[in-house]
Design a protein around this motif. Structure first.
Motif, short mmCIF file in Angstrom:
data_model
loop_
_atom_site.label_atom_id
_atom_site.label_comp_id
_atom_site.label_asym_id
_atom_site.label_seq_id
_atom_site.Cartn_x
_atom_site.Cartn_y
_atom_site.Cartn_z
N UNK A 131 -36.67 -41.48 17.62
CA UNK A 131 -37.64 -42.46 18.11
C UNK A 131 -38.75 -42.71 17.10
N UNK A 132 -39.33 -41.65 16.53
CA UNK A 132 -40.42 -41.81 15.58
C UNK A 132 -39.93 -42.48 14.29
N UNK A 133 -38.77 -42.05 13.80
CA UNK A 133 -38.22 -42.67 12.60
C UNK A 133 -37.96 -44.15 12.83
N UNK A 134 -37.40 -44.47 13.98
CA UNK A 134 -37.08 -45.87 14.29
C UNK A 134 -38.34 -46.72 14.39
N UNK A 135 -39.45 -46.13 14.88
CA UNK A 135 -40.68 -46.91 15.00
C UNK A 135 -41.18 -47.34 13.62
N UNK A 136 -41.07 -46.43 12.63
CA UNK A 136 -41.46 -46.78 11.26
C UNK A 136 -40.49 -47.79 10.67
N UNK A 324 -48.36 -41.85 10.41
CA UNK A 324 -47.31 -41.72 11.42
C UNK A 324 -46.63 -40.37 11.18
N UNK A 325 -46.62 -39.51 12.17
CA UNK A 325 -46.10 -38.16 12.00
C UNK A 325 -44.73 -38.02 12.62
N UNK A 326 -43.77 -37.53 11.82
CA UNK A 326 -42.43 -37.21 12.33
C UNK A 326 -42.46 -35.77 12.83
N UNK A 327 -42.03 -35.56 14.05
CA UNK A 327 -42.13 -34.22 14.65
C UNK A 327 -40.78 -33.59 14.94
N UNK A 328 -39.74 -34.40 15.12
CA UNK A 328 -38.42 -33.84 15.48
C UNK A 328 -37.73 -33.29 14.24
N UNK A 329 -37.32 -32.04 14.31
CA UNK A 329 -36.55 -31.43 13.21
C UNK A 329 -35.13 -31.95 13.27
N UNK A 330 -34.69 -32.60 12.21
CA UNK A 330 -33.34 -33.16 12.17
C UNK A 330 -32.37 -32.24 11.41
N UNK A 331 -32.86 -31.58 10.39
CA UNK A 331 -31.98 -30.76 9.55
C UNK A 331 -31.49 -29.53 10.32
N UNK A 332 -32.36 -28.93 11.17
CA UNK A 332 -31.97 -27.75 11.95
C UNK A 332 -31.98 -28.09 13.44
N UNK A 333 -31.55 -29.33 13.78
CA UNK A 333 -31.66 -29.75 15.17
C UNK A 333 -30.74 -28.97 16.10
N UNK A 334 -29.71 -28.32 15.55
CA UNK A 334 -28.81 -27.53 16.38
C UNK A 334 -29.29 -26.09 16.53
N UNK A 335 -30.43 -25.76 15.92
CA UNK A 335 -30.99 -24.42 16.01
C UNK A 335 -32.48 -24.55 16.30
N UNK A 336 -32.81 -24.83 17.56
CA UNK A 336 -34.18 -25.15 17.94
C UNK A 336 -35.13 -23.99 17.66
N UNK A 337 -34.70 -22.76 17.88
CA UNK A 337 -35.58 -21.60 17.69
C UNK A 337 -35.99 -21.49 16.23
N UNK A 338 -35.04 -21.65 15.31
CA UNK A 338 -35.36 -21.55 13.89
C UNK A 338 -36.23 -22.72 13.45
N UNK A 339 -35.98 -23.93 13.99
CA UNK A 339 -36.79 -25.10 13.66
C UNK A 339 -38.24 -24.90 14.08
N UNK A 340 -38.44 -24.33 15.27
CA UNK A 340 -39.80 -24.08 15.75
C UNK A 340 -40.50 -23.04 14.88
N UNK A 341 -39.73 -22.03 14.41
CA UNK A 341 -40.29 -21.03 13.51
C UNK A 341 -40.76 -21.67 12.21
N UNK A 342 -39.97 -22.59 11.65
CA UNK A 342 -40.36 -23.26 10.42
C UNK A 342 -41.66 -24.03 10.59
N UNK A 343 -41.82 -24.68 11.73
CA UNK A 343 -43.06 -25.42 11.98
C UNK A 343 -44.26 -24.49 12.10
N UNK A 344 -44.05 -23.30 12.68
CA UNK A 344 -45.16 -22.35 12.78
C UNK A 344 -45.53 -21.82 11.39
#
Length: 365
Positions: A131-136, A324-344
């Motif tokens: 959604x965010x990518x499409x808005x840009x 405009x901030x992209x928030x959804x992790x696409x590269x590790x989208x199948x591993x939500x726990x690891x994606x959240x760790x990267x953001x922290x």
């Protein structure tokens, strides 16, 4: 022909001449021998290399050692084409493609151009935008449509796309570049030109590696910037016409890894584009899409990054750019726990300790 060659051979072996700068007569063969030592130092090595090439043949796979990234991309394209069942599947009918013709007689500069993407693959890339990518994407696309259809000037846009690693910034750049280029080539002032070999959307970055990743060029190379960016401003001089011709139809500048661009460099880009385009509009009237993450690499030599406000100088970044901030992790989208760790980890300070769950998760990688 044989008599002429025989006469030339006899002249070389037996004739004597006195050169204009010499004070005595010399044999032609001695003069030739002396000149060959001076101007053909490596002739023997070259002849051996040519002989070896003729005997062993050309190594057609040498490119994979010189440019492994390009070779990998080529092999992936071949694999993708072979795996495609029906090349005409989902093909649109009666939709003319806007193409341009390169002049065969014109001397062309060697530039890194994005590889043409198959329309079917491109549509898949568009569908994968979140959604965010499409808005840009659609903000830029709508601007391009208005620019191509309107006879009046359209207000520039200045967008900053922010997001951590894996949020799909490079994917978004590829989509915007492909779509914007296709639309802007329909500009009325380009419709009658037979040689539209210039870029309407220019890709650039601070470092060569970042520029290579988006098939672009460095800002210094693109705009012929000096090594020192300290005042006073240094104009292009004799190179102005060359750069002006290269960017004659450029409408959008995309700058990747914007965190590495200092305030001084950004101001120089603005001034340089004004000179090239011959206008006092910000960035020479070109729209700018800046992409990057200020939590990543900063400018070199302790220069101030764009996100640090300096009240003592004109701040084009703070005054003009919409974030405009992209928030959804696409590269590790199948591993939500690891994606959240990267953001922290992205926003942690060196003094902050890792929690036990985060440390345990990192230990598994």
């Amino acid at each position: 022909m044989a008599k002429w060659f025989l006469g030339l051979q006899l002249f070389h072996e037996h004739a004597c001449v006195q050169l204009p700068y010499a004070d005595r007569v010399e044999r032609v063969s001695e003069i030739v021998k002396r000149n060959r030592k001076t101007y053909e130092k490596h002739s023997g090595d070259i002849e051996d290399a040519i002989r070896e090439l003729e005997e062993s043949g050309l190594n057609v796979n040498e490119w994979c050692h010189l440019a492994p990234e390009s070779e990998l991309q080529r092999l992936e394209c071949i694999e993708e084409i072979n795996a495609r069942d029906d090349p005409t599947e989902n093909a649109e009918e009666n939709v003319p493609d806007y193409i341009y013709v390169r002049s065969a007689t014109r001397e062309m500069a060697i530039v890194a151009e994005p590889a043409a993407i198959d329309p079917t693959v491109l549509r898949g890339m568009y569908r994968n935008l979140n959604r965010k990518q499409a808005s840009v994407f659609y903000k830029v696309r709508d601007w391009c449509v208005k620019r191509a259809c309107s006879s009046k000037p359209i207000e520039q846009f200045f967008y900053y796309v922010n997001g951590g690693a894996g949020t799909g910034k490079s994917h978004l750049i590829k989509c915007i570049h492909a779509e914007a280029t296709k639309i802007l080539l329909r500009l009325p002032r380009l419709a009658e030109e037979a040689d539209i070999c210039k870029q309407t959307v220019v890709l650039a970055a601070f470092t060569g590696t970042a520029a290579f990743n988006i098939s672009g060029t460095t800002l210094h190379s693109l705009l012929k910037l000096p090594r020192s960016l300290k005042p006073p401003y240094q104009g292009l001089g004799n190179k102005l016409d060359e750069v002006r011709a290269e960017l004659s139809i450029a409408e959008i500048l995309i700058i990747d890894e914007i965190s590495m661009v200092s305030k001084d460099l950004f101001a120089y880009v603005n001034t340089r584009l004004k000179q090239i385009k011959g206008t006092d509009l910000p960035f020479g009237g070109m729209s700018v899409l800046a992409v990057g993450d200020f939590f990543q690499l900063p400018p070199v030599k302790q220069s101030k990054p764009l996100c640090v406000y300096d009240p003592t100088r004109l701040d084009h970044w703070r005054d003009n750019f919409k974030k405009i901030t992209l928030t959804d992790i696409m590269r590790q989208k199948d591993d939500a726990a690891f994606a959240e760790l990267l953001n922290r980890l992205r926003v942690k300070d060196k003094s902050h300790e890792l929690s036990e769950p985060d440390a345990s998760l990192l230990a598994t990688r």
